[in-house]
Design a protein around this motif. Structure first.
Motif, PDB file in Angstrom:
ATOM      1  N   TYR A   1      10.796  16.906  24.455  1.00 45.16           N
ATOM      2  CA  TYR A   1      11.970  16.878  23.585  1.00 45.16           C
ATOM      3  C   TYR A   1      11.589  16.810  22.099  1.00 45.16           C
ATOM      4  O   TYR A   1      12.384  17.195  21.225  1.00 45.16           O
ATOM      5  CB  TYR A   1      12.876  15.702  23.961  1.00 45.16           C
ATOM      6  CG  TYR A   1      13.614  15.922  25.262  1.00 45.16           C
ATOM      7  CD1 TYR A   1      14.541  16.942  25.373  1.00 45.16           C
ATOM      8  CD2 TYR A   1      13.383  15.105  26.366  1.00 45.16           C
ATOM      9  CE1 TYR A   1      15.236  17.150  26.559  1.00 45.16           C
ATOM     10  CE2 TYR A   1      14.063  15.306  27.555  1.00 45.16           C
ATOM     11  CZ  TYR A   1      14.982  16.333  27.656  1.00 45.16           C
ATOM     12  OH  TYR A   1      15.654  16.547  28.827  1.00 45.16           O
ATOM     13  N   LEU A   2      10.410  16.302  21.808  1.00 40.26           N
ATOM     14  CA  LEU A   2       9.961  16.289  20.408  1.00 40.26           C
ATOM     15  C   LEU A   2       9.806  17.707  19.882  1.00 40.26           C
ATOM     16  O   LEU A   2      10.138  18.011  18.724  1.00 40.26           O
ATOM     17  CB  LEU A   2       8.637  15.520  20.290  1.00 40.26           C
ATOM     18  CG  LEU A   2       8.705  14.016  20.608  1.00 40.26           C
ATOM     19  CD1 LEU A   2       7.319  13.392  20.503  1.00 40.26           C
ATOM     20  CD2 LEU A   2       9.669  13.321  19.644  1.00 40.26           C
ATOM     21  N   VAL A   3       9.295  18.593  20.740  1.00 40.34           N
ATOM     22  CA  VAL A   3       9.189  20.003  20.351  1.00 40.34           C
ATOM     23  C   VAL A   3      10.582  20.588  20.137  1.00 40.34           C
ATOM     24  O   VAL A   3      10.836  21.351  19.191  1.00 40.34           O
ATOM     25  CB  VAL A   3       8.407  20.796  21.417  1.00 40.34           C
ATOM     26  CG1 VAL A   3       8.353  22.278  21.031  1.00 40.34           C
ATOM     27  CG2 VAL A   3       7.009  20.235  21.580  1.00 40.34           C
ATOM     28  N   THR A   4      11.499  20.195  21.031  1.00 41.93           N
ATOM     29  CA  THR A   4      12.878  20.675  20.872  1.00 41.93           C
ATOM     30  C   THR A   4      13.461  20.220  19.553  1.00 41.93           C
ATOM     31  O   THR A   4      14.126  20.993  18.834  1.00 41.93           O
ATOM     32  CB  THR A   4      13.729  20.156  22.035  1.00 41.93           C
ATOM     33  OG1 THR A   4      13.150  20.600  23.272  1.00 41.93           O
ATOM     34  CG2 THR A   4      15.152  20.676  21.924  1.00 41.93           C
ATOM     35  N   PHE A   5      13.228  18.934  19.216  1.00 41.84           N
ATOM     36  CA  PHE A   5      13.734  18.424  17.947  1.00 41.84           C
ATOM     37  C   PHE A   5      13.147  19.187  16.761  1.00 41.84           C
ATOM     38  O   PHE A   5      13.857  19.551  15.814  1.00 41.84           O
ATOM     39  CB  PHE A   5      13.416  16.929  17.807  1.00 41.84           C
ATOM     40  CG  PHE A   5      14.101  16.076  18.828  1.00 41.84           C
ATOM     41  CD1 PHE A   5      15.253  16.503  19.467  1.00 41.84           C
ATOM     42  CD2 PHE A   5      13.571  14.822  19.163  1.00 41.84           C
ATOM     43  CE1 PHE A   5      15.874  15.702  20.415  1.00 41.84           C
ATOM     44  CE2 PHE A   5      14.193  14.025  20.117  1.00 41.84           C
ATOM     45  CZ  PHE A   5      15.347  14.463  20.752  1.00 41.84           C
ATOM     46  N   ALA A   6      11.847  19.414  16.810  1.00 43.85           N
ATOM     47  CA  ALA A   6      11.182  20.105  15.704  1.00 43.85           C
ATOM     48  C   ALA A   6      11.699  21.529  15.543  1.00 43.85           C
ATOM     49  O   ALA A   6      12.019  21.985  14.423  1.00 43.85           O
ATOM     50  CB  ALA A   6       9.675  20.104  15.915  1.00 43.85           C
ATOM     51  N   VAL A   7      11.772  22.234  16.703  1.00 41.45           N
ATOM     52  CA  VAL A   7      12.280  23.616  16.630  1.00 41.45           C
ATOM     53  C   VAL A   7      13.721  23.632  16.164  1.00 41.45           C
ATOM     54  O   VAL A   7      14.130  24.471  15.358  1.00 41.45           O
ATOM     55  CB  VAL A   7      12.134  24.288  18.008  1.00 41.45           C
ATOM     56  CG1 VAL A   7      12.810  25.657  18.006  1.00 41.45           C
ATOM     57  CG2 VAL A   7      10.658  24.430  18.368  1.00 41.45           C
ATOM     58  N   MET A   8      14.520  22.671  16.667  1.00 42.68           N
ATOM     59  CA  MET A   8      15.927  22.605  16.265  1.00 42.68           C
ATOM     60  C   MET A   8      16.059  22.341  14.772  1.00 42.68           C
ATOM     61  O   MET A   8      16.868  22.972  14.073  1.00 42.68           O
ATOM     62  CB  MET A   8      16.618  21.511  17.065  1.00 42.68           C
ATOM     63  CG  MET A   8      18.090  21.336  16.719  1.00 42.68           C
ATOM     64  SD  MET A   8      18.841  20.007  17.699  1.00 42.68           S
ATOM     65  CE  MET A   8      20.476  19.969  16.970  1.00 42.68           C
ATOM     66  N   LEU A   9      15.243  21.418  14.246  1.00 42.02           N
ATOM     67  CA  LEU A   9      15.316  21.086  12.823  1.00 42.02           C
ATOM     68  C   LEU A   9      14.883  22.265  11.958  1.00 42.02           C
ATOM     69  O   LEU A   9      15.549  22.616  10.974  1.00 42.02           O
ATOM     70  CB  LEU A   9      14.456  19.855  12.523  1.00 42.02           C
ATOM     71  CG  LEU A   9      14.448  19.382  11.064  1.00 42.02           C
ATOM     72  CD1 LEU A   9      15.861  19.006  10.616  1.00 42.02           C
ATOM     73  CD2 LEU A   9      13.501  18.205  10.872  1.00 42.02           C
ATOM     74  N   VAL A  10      13.753  22.886  12.339  1.00 40.89           N
ATOM     75  CA  VAL A  10      13.267  24.027  11.548  1.00 40.89           C
ATOM     76  C   VAL A  10      14.268  25.171  11.594  1.00 40.89           C
ATOM     77  O   VAL A  10      14.568  25.812  10.574  1.00 40.89           O
ATOM     78  CB  VAL A  10      11.885  24.467  12.070  1.00 40.89           C
ATOM     79  CG1 VAL A  10      11.459  25.773  11.390  1.00 40.89           C
ATOM     80  CG2 VAL A  10      10.845  23.393  11.812  1.00 40.89           C
ATOM     81  N   THR A  11      14.774  25.464  12.791  1.00 44.91           N
ATOM     82  CA  THR A  11      15.763  26.548  12.917  1.00 44.91           C
ATOM     83  C   THR A  11      17.009  26.252  12.102  1.00 44.91           C
ATOM     84  O   THR A  11      17.566  27.131  11.426  1.00 44.91           O
ATOM     85  CB  THR A  11      16.128  26.737  14.397  1.00 44.91           C
ATOM     86  OG1 THR A  11      14.945  26.983  15.165  1.00 44.91           O
ATOM     87  CG2 THR A  11      17.102  27.896  14.563  1.00 44.91           C
ATOM     88  N   ALA A  12      17.473  24.994  12.162  1.00 41.73           N
ATOM     89  CA  ALA A  12      18.656  24.628  11.392  1.00 41.73           C
ATOM     90  C   ALA A  12      18.423  24.756   9.888  1.00 41.73           C
ATOM     91  O   ALA A  12      19.288  25.240   9.146  1.00 41.73           O
ATOM     92  CB  ALA A  12      19.078  23.207  11.751  1.00 41.73           C
ATOM     93  N   LEU A  13      17.224  24.326   9.430  1.00 43.74           N
ATOM     94  CA  LEU A  13      16.934  24.411   7.995  1.00 43.74           C
ATOM     95  C   LEU A  13      16.837  25.864   7.542  1.00 43.74           C
ATOM     96  O   LEU A  13      17.340  26.231   6.471  1.00 43.74           O
ATOM     97  CB  LEU A  13      15.640  23.664   7.686  1.00 43.74           C
ATOM     98  CG  LEU A  13      15.704  22.127   7.814  1.00 43.74           C
ATOM     99  CD1 LEU A  13      14.328  21.518   7.582  1.00 43.74           C
ATOM    100  CD2 LEU A  13      16.716  21.547   6.831  1.00 43.74           C
ATOM    101  N   ILE A  14      16.160  26.704   8.340  1.00 40.62           N
ATOM    102  CA  ILE A  14      16.054  28.121   7.965  1.00 40.62           C
ATOM    103  C   ILE A  14      17.430  28.775   7.963  1.00 40.62           C
ATOM    104  O   ILE A  14      17.783  29.535   7.052  1.00 40.62           O
ATOM    105  CB  ILE A  14      15.097  28.849   8.938  1.00 40.62           C
ATOM    106  CG1 ILE A  14      13.671  28.321   8.751  1.00 40.62           C
ATOM    107  CG2 ILE A  14      15.149  30.347   8.693  1.00 40.62           C
ATOM    108  CD1 ILE A  14      12.679  28.895   9.738  1.00 40.62           C
ATOM    109  N   THR A  15      18.216  28.487   9.004  1.00 48.95           N
ATOM    110  CA  THR A  15      19.572  29.041   9.062  1.00 48.95           C
ATOM    111  C   THR A  15      20.400  28.584   7.861  1.00 48.95           C
ATOM    112  O   THR A  15      21.133  29.370   7.249  1.00 48.95           O
ATOM    113  CB  THR A  15      20.244  28.613  10.369  1.00 48.95           C
ATOM    114  OG1 THR A  15      19.453  29.048  11.476  1.00 48.95           O
ATOM    115  CG2 THR A  15      21.634  29.198  10.469  1.00 48.95           C
TER     116      THR A  15
END
Length: 512
Positions: free
Chosen positions: A96-110
């Motif tokens: 889930y840490l990977v999920t959080f990281a990907v979610m945060l990066v994707t959200a910031l880029i978006t």
């Protein structure tokens, strides 16, 4: 234009930074509330998509800063409410840490991309509105009739678009300082900075004087021919620092103002020229009419005065003196009327030059002989260069020029002083000069002496109408020459004129 500006202002007031943050928090909480009942029906990956959609909408509607807050808050809410163990920040599975990281990066880029698109869309809309405003301004300036109207229109435009005060500064030929047009009472002008902008043609800015009430920004009004003036601008104290976009808008505004000012200048020039032309035409018509009407009775008056000397028996000496005075005054008046008629004809372009190739010496001799007693009190020294070529001119008119100049020299030179008549070759022309030992010409009126009815102050005690030199100028310029008046270094006056040399015909020698 006013409706668009009002709409933008209302949006800016409605979405403040604090309000944007509150809306962001509410949006994330709302997404959490919406996704919680769906936890048993949707995978966590699909719930992540809901939070990413929320971040995208926040970025589009509320901007980049709100989107960053939404990205971080979405990750926290997703961890607390949907990732086991729920309602805590603890993570049971390291994946889930990977999920959080990907979610945060994707959200910031978006958020970054969406906010960038939103910002560029707003900038495009703002530029479109500014372009439309400049177009409307150009239409208003094109219909202005006075420079004061230009100043009022520009003031209203800047007050509406940039919440700024302005004034147009124009150079004044009668004063060294710039003249302010439509200057607000609360706006002060720093004349030195304005003069620097006028002379250098570059934007001048000094933010230090803005707090004192002075305009800190001075833009030159560059037109097609020259710099027409300066635009002074002062922003409101609550306004942010002027950006590059604002500066570009002001430069475009300065160009429009310069075009309007130059147009008004040439309108004034055209109107003044038309008035002068009409005035000259009317004056020439009046002079021509008066001259024709007066010539016949004056000629009859001169004849009647001459007939008194032939009366038998002879009149008493007192009556003969009166007849002689009557004859002289009538001849003088007839000469003045002749000058008026000649001037009217020359101005109307009705004089046809009878050019012939001939030596200048013959016309000089005829002029001296025609003057006769007028030169009796002045020795005349004639100095004609030996290499004078044949010249093509109207002998009668050039004789008139020489007679007028010699008569003026004799009139104003001291009795017994020498008058010089000189002629020499000067390049592609022959220069003829009349020099005397009189008082000379007033320096401040030297360029006006060849205008009609203009006489120097030193001539006020002498009879005349101020037409002699004007007639000379018209005749000389009709021949393609130039005439000028100047004072001699050792005292006296000099009036010189030129005649073009041209290409004289080849004279064949006669066979013996």
């Amino acid at each position: 234009m006013e409706n668009n500006s009002a709409l933008l202002a209302s949006q800016a007031e409605r979405i403040t930074p604090l309000r944007a943050q509150v809306l962001t928090v509410l949006a994330c909480i709302g997404t959490t509330a919406l996704a919680t009942p769906l936890l048993g029906y949707l995978d966590l990956a699909n719930i992540v998509m809901l939070f990413l959609l929320t971040v995208l909408l926040v970025a589009v509607k509320l901007g980049r800063n709100a989107a960053i807050v939404a990205s971080v808050l979405s990750v926290l809410l997703f961890d607390i409410f949907f990732v086991p163990p729920r309602f805590s920040l603890a993570v049971s599975n390291i994946q889930y840490l990977v999920t959080f990281a990907v979610m945060l990066v994707t959200a910031l880029i978006t958020a970054h991309l969406a906010a960038g698109l939103r910002q560029r869309a707003e900038e495009s809309q703002r530029r479109e509105q500014q372009t439309q405003a400049l177009y409307q301004l150009a239409r208003q300036l094109a219909g202005t009739l006075t420079i004061e109207q230009v100043g009022e229109i520009v003031q209203a435009f800047l007050a509406q678009q940039l919440a700024a005060q302005s004034a147009i500064l124009l150079p004044d030929e009668r004063a060294p300082a710039l003249q302010a047009i439509a200057l607000p009472d609360t706006l002060l002008i720093e004349s030195h900075l304005a003069q620097v902008a006028l002379t250098s043609g570059q934007l001048v800015r000094s933010d230090e004087i803005a707090s004192l009430g002075y305009a800190p920004l001075y833009l030159p009004l560059r037109a097609s021919m020259r710099i027409r003036g300066v635009l002074a601008v002062r922003f409101a104290e609550t306004s942010p620092e002027p950006s590059a976009e604002t500066t570009s808008l002001l430069e475009a505004l300065a160009s429009l103002i310069a075009v309007a000012v130059e147009r008004l200048h040439y309108v004034d020039v055209a109107q003044a020229s038309e008035v002068r032309m009409l005035t000259e035409r009317l004056r020439s018509s009046i002079l021509s009419a008066l001259s024709h009407d007066l010539r016949t009775p004056l000629t009859a008056l001169v004849g009647l005065a001459d007939s008194l000397f032939l009366v038998k028996p002879v009149l008493p000496p007192t009556a003969l003196e009166t007849a002689q005075a009557l004859h002289e005054q009538a001849e003088r008046l007839a000469g003045l009327v002749g000058n008026l008629l000649d001037m009217a004809r020359l101005n109307a372009g009705q004089v046809t030059l009878r050019r012939e190739w001939q030596p200048l010496e013959e016309v000089v001799g005829a002029s001296i002989k025609l003057l006769g007693s007028a030169l009796a009190g002045h020795p005349l020294k004639v100095d004609l260069a030996r290499d004078l070529p044949l010249l093509e001119f109207d002998a009668v008119l050039i004789e008139r020029v020489l007679c007028n100049l010699l008569e003026n020299a004799a009139k104003y030179a001291p009795s017994g002083s020498t008058i010089d008549l000189q002629a020499q070759v000067r390049g592609e022309a022959v220069e003829i000069g009349i020099l005397d030992r009189g008082p000379g010409f007033p320096a401040q009126q030297r360029d006006e002496l060849f205008e009609m009815f203009v006489r120097g102050a030193s001539e006020s005690g002498k009879p005349g109408t101020g037409l002699g030199l004007a007639i000379c100028k018209a005749i000389v310029e009709a021949h393609g020459g130039r005439i000028a008046a100047e004072n001699r270094p050792d005292g006296g006056a000099c009036v010189s004129f030129t005649l073009p040399r041209g290409i004289p015909p080849i004279v064949e020698e006669e066979l013996p």
